[in-house]
Design an enzyme around this catalytic site. Structure first.
Site, mmCIF file in Angstrom:
data_model
loop_
_atom_site.group_PDB
_atom_site.id
_atom_site.type_symbol
_atom_site.label_atom_id
_atom_site.label_comp_id
_atom_site.label_asym_id
_atom_site.label_seq_id
_atom_site.Cartn_x
_atom_site.Cartn_y
_atom_site.Cartn_z
ATOM 1 N N LYS A 1 39.793 48.429 45.407
ATOM 2 C CA LYS A 1 40.531 47.322 44.797
ATOM 3 C C LYS A 1 41.608 47.863 43.859
ATOM 4 C CE LYS A 1 39.453 43.187 42.038
ATOM 5 N NZ LYS A 1 38.323 42.408 41.469
ATOM 6 N N SER B 1 38.586 37.843 42.114
ATOM 7 C CA SER B 1 39.845 38.538 42.278
ATOM 8 C C SER B 1 39.765 39.615 43.359
ATOM 9 C CB SER B 1 40.255 39.178 40.944
ATOM 10 O OG SER B 1 39.291 40.153 40.550
ATOM 11 N N SER C 1 33.955 37.803 40.361
ATOM 12 C CA SER C 1 34.862 38.252 41.412
ATOM 13 C C SER C 1 34.279 39.194 42.456
ATOM 14 C CB SER C 1 36.110 38.885 40.791
ATOM 15 O OG SER C 1 36.868 37.875 40.163
#
Length: 465
Positions: free
Chosen positions: A79, A154, A178
């Site tokens: 990520k 996210s 998230s």
């Protein structure tokens, strides 16, 4: 429209453990697997838009001599809020000029030591603040289950590509849900570990209340179990009992507390009904389920919002120091700027809010002395369409909608206890709806063993069917 990349190539329909076994049997090679994964990402990227930074050439070079580890050569994503040497870390924003990280962050160092091979960095909402990754310039990250709907956030980019079959597992992190939110939206397994269970980058470690934990998104319980086993072999927090090698359900029957009231927002009727169906399944399996009130104080929602906003305030203030003249505050989205303004108006309330948030760990321990597991829906309403959380809207409108949707996940971020979202339900529109299970601090084994049992009892829907 549903989109996926499953096909007759080296990845087939393997999960990560299955792929490891196929590699060990020499049925496929690492270069074949990596090339298949890159091809799958390219197949769906135009419709899902999940990639922040491509690492294809780097991945191909590494595939020729992959680093050792149980997952050696298994393609993955990191990520784009964690440092990877030689690659920028942009946190989902346009607010500064990209510069390559000098070295791997602590999370990436541990993550890659398991043998995983990153083919890209995945997209997120700006700084991870929104529950939907909808960038004003780049556009939204879309769910492969329906491209009209958000992939959550996210960790949206990671979730979309795992669900679409491009990689078997991917990095995610969770400061308000998230890991669990995109797991719910995309029909995945998403475990938020106990606070300090695994290595973390300094930014997350230094928070006054350490709400962010890193983990992975997977399509199977055994992949999640295998990852935490291997991560623990690389990095072991001796203050926590080890998770170990978990491969099957436990025989022990559990005391389970259910609630659909949420924190400031109850689940809507359809989600409530789906949660009650899950409770009946648990009872059919011999567990004791009892409906309870949410185990939080009346101030929790306000305290968490102020702390969340404070993180945005800090990021905005620190931006110039970290990125110099290239930092352009005007390029931040309305949610980030609105959260920073909210903090400025309420900064005098922050010390007490932090104190109360820290005390939630004690409240959680007391609650889990009575109940082994808490059952809630992961999210309060079904997955919204793209645009519902558009960051060009006013801050008040975005925040009102966020609070309607994200009413269950923040609790474990404050307490530090583990929680997992499992894809046990499907809405009337055919979209996944996760069910969340929380346990006491350090009790990941309880959650993983229960997840195995539920996966066997009610196998989740597959996107490729």
């Amino acid at each position: 429209m549903r989109v996926h990349a499953f096909g007759d190539d080296a990845l087939g329909e393997y999960d990560a453990v299955g792929l490891v076994e196929a590699l060990h049997r020499h049925e496929v090679s690492v270069p074949e697997v990596v090339e298949a994964s890159i091809g799958r990402v390219e197949k769906v990227a135009g419709e899902l838009d999940p990639v922040a930074i491509e690492l294809y050439d780097r991945a191909r070079a590494e595939a020729a001599d992959p680093r050792p580890g149980y997952f050696a050569g298994v393609p993955t994503l990191v990520k784009d809020n964690c440092d990877l040497a030689g690659v920028p870390t942009m946190h989902g924003t346009d607010a500064w000029t990209p510069k390559p990280a000098k070295e791997d962050g602590d999370w990436a160092r541990m993550f890659l030591a398991t043998g995983l091979l990153p083919i890209a960095k995945s997209r997120l909402s700006e700084y991870g603040f929104s529950a939907s990754a909808e960038h004003p310039r780049l556009g939204p990250v879309r769910s492969p289950w329906s491209t009209d709907h958000t992939a959550g956030a996210s960790s949206a980019g990671s979730a979309a590509l795992v669900a679409a079959g491009a990689v078997p597992l991917a990095h995610a992190n969770d400061g308000g849900g998230s890991i669990r939110i995109p797991a719910s939206v995309n029909g995945l397994v998403g475990l938020k570990p106990t606070r300090r269970r695994f290595a973390q980058d300094k930014t997350f470690r230094d928070m006054p209340v350490q709400i962010v934990q890193d983990g992975v998104l997977t399509r199977s319980v055994r992949d999640t179990a295998a990852f935490v086993r291997e991560a623990e072999r690389v990095y072991r927090n001796v203050a926590l009992a080890p998770i170990g090698d978990l491969t099957r359900p436990a025989k022990r029957r559990l005391r389970i507390a259910m609630n659909t009231s949420g924190v400031g927002q109850s689940a809507d009727p359809e989600v409530t009904a789906l949660t009650e169906q899950t409770a009946r399944l648990l009872e059919d399996l011999g567990h004791h389920v009892e409906e309870v009130d949410p185990p939080v104080s009346q101030t929790f929602a306000d305290d968490f919002l102020l702390y969340w906003a404070f993180l945005a305030f800090f990021m905005v203030r620190a931006g110039r120091m970290q990125h110099g003249r290239s930092f352009d505050r005007s390029r931040l989205d309305n949610l980030t700027l609105g959260l920073a303004r909210f903090t400025r108006r309420n900064l005098h309330h922050l010390p007490r809010a932090i104190t109360r948030l820290k005390h939630t760990a004690v409240e959680s321990d007391l609650f889990h002395q009575k109940y082994d597991v808490a059952l809630t829906p992961t999210l309060a309403i079904p997955t919204p369409r793209i645009g519902w959380l558009d960051p060009t809207q006013t801050y008040d409108e975005i925040m009102d909608r966020l609070l309607q949707w994200v009413a269950f996940t923040p609790l474990q971020n404050a307490t530090g206890a583990p929680a997992v979202s499992l894809p046990l339900a499907t809405t009337s529109t055919g979209l996944p709806q996760g069910m969340m299970f929380g346990a006491g601090a350090g009790q990941e084994p309880v959650l993983i063993e229960l997840a195995y049992e539920l996966e066997e009892a009610r196998p989740w829907a597959r996107i490729q069917d």
